[in-house]
Design an enzyme around this catalytic site. Structure first.
Site, PDB file in Angstrom:
ATOM      1  N   CYS A   1       0.836  -1.207   0.000  1.00 25.08           N
ATOM      2  CA  CYS A   1       0.000   0.000   0.000  1.00 25.08           C
ATOM      3  C   CYS A   1       0.866   1.251   0.000  1.00 25.08           C
ATOM      4  O   CYS A   1       2.076   1.210   0.205  1.00 25.08           O
ATOM      5  CB  CYS A   1      -0.886   0.037   1.249  1.00 25.08           C
ATOM      6  SG  CYS A   1      -1.949  -1.407   1.495  1.00 25.08           S
TER       7      CYS A   1
ATOM      8  N   ASP B   1      21.808  36.810  -6.947  1.00 25.15           N
ATOM      9  CA  ASP B   1      22.016  36.735  -5.495  1.00 25.15           C
ATOM     10  C   ASP B   1      21.283  35.500  -4.973  1.00 25.15           C
ATOM     11  O   ASP B   1      20.191  35.578  -4.421  1.00 25.15           O
ATOM     12  CB  ASP B   1      21.480  38.010  -4.836  1.00 25.15           C
ATOM     13  CG  ASP B   1      21.706  38.007  -3.325  1.00 25.15           C
ATOM     14  OD1 ASP B   1      22.501  37.165  -2.855  1.00 25.15           O
ATOM     15  OD2 ASP B   1      21.062  38.822  -2.638  1.00 25.15           O
TER      16      ASP B   1
END
Length: 499
Positions: free
Chosen positions: A32, A472
């Site tokens: 599962c 930056d």
């Protein structure tokens, strides 16, 4: 993640870990997803697997209730640039089905034996088993969404024989193909069951966590090249449509902007091991040890509705994987948001847009050409050199020209150098390409600047950690700098619109 962490995720039915691992129950023989709503099994009866293929190889069959094969893929394979990560991306793109394990190994530059050994050690299954699991999932989709004869589905999904197809479906789903078809969910309406390839196959493209569809569709609308793409409708309810060049033919895909099934939940306090995927704003637990998930609201995930028309159904798996890369549906927004929200500059941006994605592309070669040529020139290339569809669909009339066609037709200048490199294999941008090698080859081309190469690495190669030159973008945002750039780009555009 250790077993204690995984069991807590299973016990809490935490959808954030769907696709990151699978669990199997020895007493039932079923595997599962972590969020399966069934009764939680006893800890001593649970085994854990990195992939569905590993669970299947150990003799477990898929749960009919939670359908573990339908979860988003693990974000780990997009992040990793090593052989295993590259191999997983290539298997997802259908390389093993088309070229065999030998073809996969050749592309990776290793022997088939080495690839088998590394994949088995890392993910618990070799390339054949991984491709088999993928074929089984494709077959289930076709069985439950089209009216195709079962024999045609067997070959369309990539199986070599009907017998192999029947045996695999029985092993994976504990049902015959006819029983899998009869068990199709009723919620999609009769059109899903009677659909044909010419009308399109309806699919749900699942994702984990929050998904900022508006930002993705804004970008796609801004970049759309007439003839191969269009975005129609009003914001919030738009549909993106485009043509695809695929290994066996062509396709037309449509994806809706509206996110379905996504809901906000209050997650349980689940211990999260270092390096796993906690929710945004993770906070310390009651005692020293593993981090814990946030008590604040979190998105449990959902899906985008899509429809795919193919001239050859063998392209289904490849088309789906390319859409997933385009819309960045296998991302781990919990890990991304947690890292970026720790930076004061990005924290308000992450809070405003949790789950922001870094879009990729459905065709890496096309993306590279478009990034270098620009939108207007790309439109001209489509008109002059694009391959016309046999059956145009509205404004979609062509497939973007192949690099070899462009290299012959327009061999001069930076565009000619790029297309020639793509055509002769000197530059590879496919799902399994080595990102550093590709960037080196890109920067060696005449007329290729660092910023364009960064765009190609981010979009065509799906690298989540790219910083444009001169920007930056500090190292503290690693390994999610591509996502940080998206936040900054959208914030800058919003500021300009407000002026």
């Amino acid at each position: 993640m250790d077993e204690e962490t995984r069991y807590e995720a299973v016990r809490s039915r935490d959808a954030r870990f769907d696709g990151e691992f699978f669990f199997a129950v020895e007493t039932t023989g079923i595997y599962c997803r972590p969020s399966c709503p069934a009764v939680t099994p006893k800890r001593r009866n649970v085994r854990y697997y990195t992939t569905a293929a590993a669970a299947q190889s150990s003799g477990f069959r898929a749960c009919r209730r939670c359908r573990p094969d339908a979860v988003p893929g693990s974000a780990e394979w997009n992040v990793r640039a090593d052989v295993v990560g590259r191999a997983m991306r290539m298997i997802g793109d259908g390389v093993v089905d088309r070229e065999g394990v030998g073809g996969l190994a050749l592309r990776l530059g290793y022997s088939a034996r080495q690839v088998q050994r590394q994949l088995t050690a890392e993910v618990g299954a070799g390339p054949v088993a991984l491709a088999r699991a993928q074929r089984a999932h494709a077959a289930r989709v076709l069985l439950q969404t089209t009216g195709l004869p079962i024999t045609e589905i067997a070959f369309a999904a990539g199986f070599a024989s009907v017998r192999q197809f029947n045996d695999t479906i029985r092993a994976v789903y504990a049902s015959t193909p006819s029983e899998v078809r009869a068990a199709a969910p009723r919620g999609g309406g009769p059109s899903r069951r009677t659909a044909t390839p010419s009308a399109g196959i309806a699919l749900r493209l699942a994702h984990r966590g929050a998904y900022q569809a508006d930002a993705v569709f804004d970008l796609l609308a801004h970049e759309a090249v007439p003839g191969i793409e269009e975005v129609s409708g009003n914001p919030g309810g738009r549909t993106y449509r485009r043509t695809l060049r695929l290994p066996y033919g062509t396709g037309i895909v449509a994806v809706d902007e509206r996110v379905r099934g996504q809901r906000v939940v209050s997650p349980f306090r689940v211990p999260v091991a270092v390096g796993a995927a906690p929710g945004p704003g993770a906070e310390p637990g009651p005692e020293p040890g593993p981090r814990t998930a946030s008590d604040h609201a979190a998105h449990s995930g959902g899906w985008l509705d899509a429809r795919i028309q193919l001239t050859d159904l063998r392209d289904l798996t490849t088309a789906v994987q390319r859409l997933r890369r385009l819309f960045d549906l296998d991302a781990d927004p919990y890990a991304v948001d947690e890292r970026l929200a720790a930076d004061p500059r990005l924290a308000p941006l992450v809070a405003a847009r949790p789950g922001l994605r870094s879009p990729g592309t459905a065709d890496p070669d096309e993306l590279a050409v478009r990034a270098l040529a620009g939108r207007a020139e790309s439109e001209r290339l489509v008109r002059r050199h694009g391959k016309a569809l046999d059956s145009p669909c509205g404004t979609l009339t062509h497939v973007f020209p192949e690099p070899g066609v462009l290299a012959q037709a327009e061999p001069d200048g930076p565009l000619g150098a790029l297309t020639a490199a793509l055509a002769d294999g000197a530059l590879r941008l496919d799902a399994g390409a080595d990102r550093d090698d590709a960037q080196e080859a890109l920067l060696a081309l005449p007329g290729m600047d660092g910023r364009t190469a960064a765009v190609i690495r981010t979009r065509a190669l799906g690298d989540p950690d790219v910083a444009p030159p001169g920007g930056d973008v500090p190292d503290t945002w690693r390994p999610w700098r591509s996502y940080a750039v998206q936040h900054l780009r959208i914030a800058s555009e919003s500021e300009r619109e407000a002026l």
